[in-house]
Write an enzyme that holds these catalytic residues in place. Sequence first.
Site: not given
Length: 277
Positions: A82, A184
Amino acid sequence: MGDTSHLIDVQPVPGGDISQAFEVRTENNHCFIKINRNAVPDFFQKEAYGLQQLRQAGALSVPQVYHVSPSSADHGYIVMEWVPTEPAADSETKLGRGLARLHQYTHTYYGLAENNYIGKLPQPNGWEKSWIRFLSEQRLGFQTKLADEQGMLPAKRKARLEKLLDRLGQWVPDERRPVLLHGDLWSGNWLAGPRGTPYLIDPAVFYGQREFELAFTELFGGFSPRFYAAYQEVQPLSEHYEDVRPLYQLYYLLVHLNLFGETYGPAVDRILRHYVG
């Protein structure tokens, strides 16, 4: 990951249009998990591989991958560290400089050792010495074929695409060395982590020409002038950039045409008219 400690909390994370995402806390870890019940078997393996390639380059931070579901599973998932978001005034400056350094990580050929995905679409990456041939066959040509199969190419659009592919050498330089691209990079595929440190996420990596990456960052906006100024401090844009920018953006517009439909058709047609009339 091997964490068998007690589960404390699970919270959904909004923003994805392909997978479900969750913030998960256990007694021993704080994780980010993406789940997709309709993913092809190797979908998240390819994401993990792309993150590994970016990590090896050492130019920008990427989340650590803890675990990826086996390819035989009937649903896919990936477990990562995280990364708490802490945007700072210099986050985009750091991102621009880091991306320029990433684009100094070179290879002999265009492509990648593995195929991967752009969004949920397949992205072929067979090694190729010629950038024009790689762009024609494995980027623009492949997406053109997918669009044709889905009935997204009216006669004029198809004819213009075929004409463009035949004449790519008029606009595209072929002499530059392949560099590692995120592949991307829009504004949703990076985040400012602790102390404003930029992290790259959701890659579609391959070795290509760096202007290909920069062109996509300009397609939908979301990057400030600080980002581009910092990039050019490390590595100025080439003299060819303005000429090839719309052409490189065409690849991503074809991807969006194949993913989301005719909403993106007029933008595709506009670029085609610019180059081939």
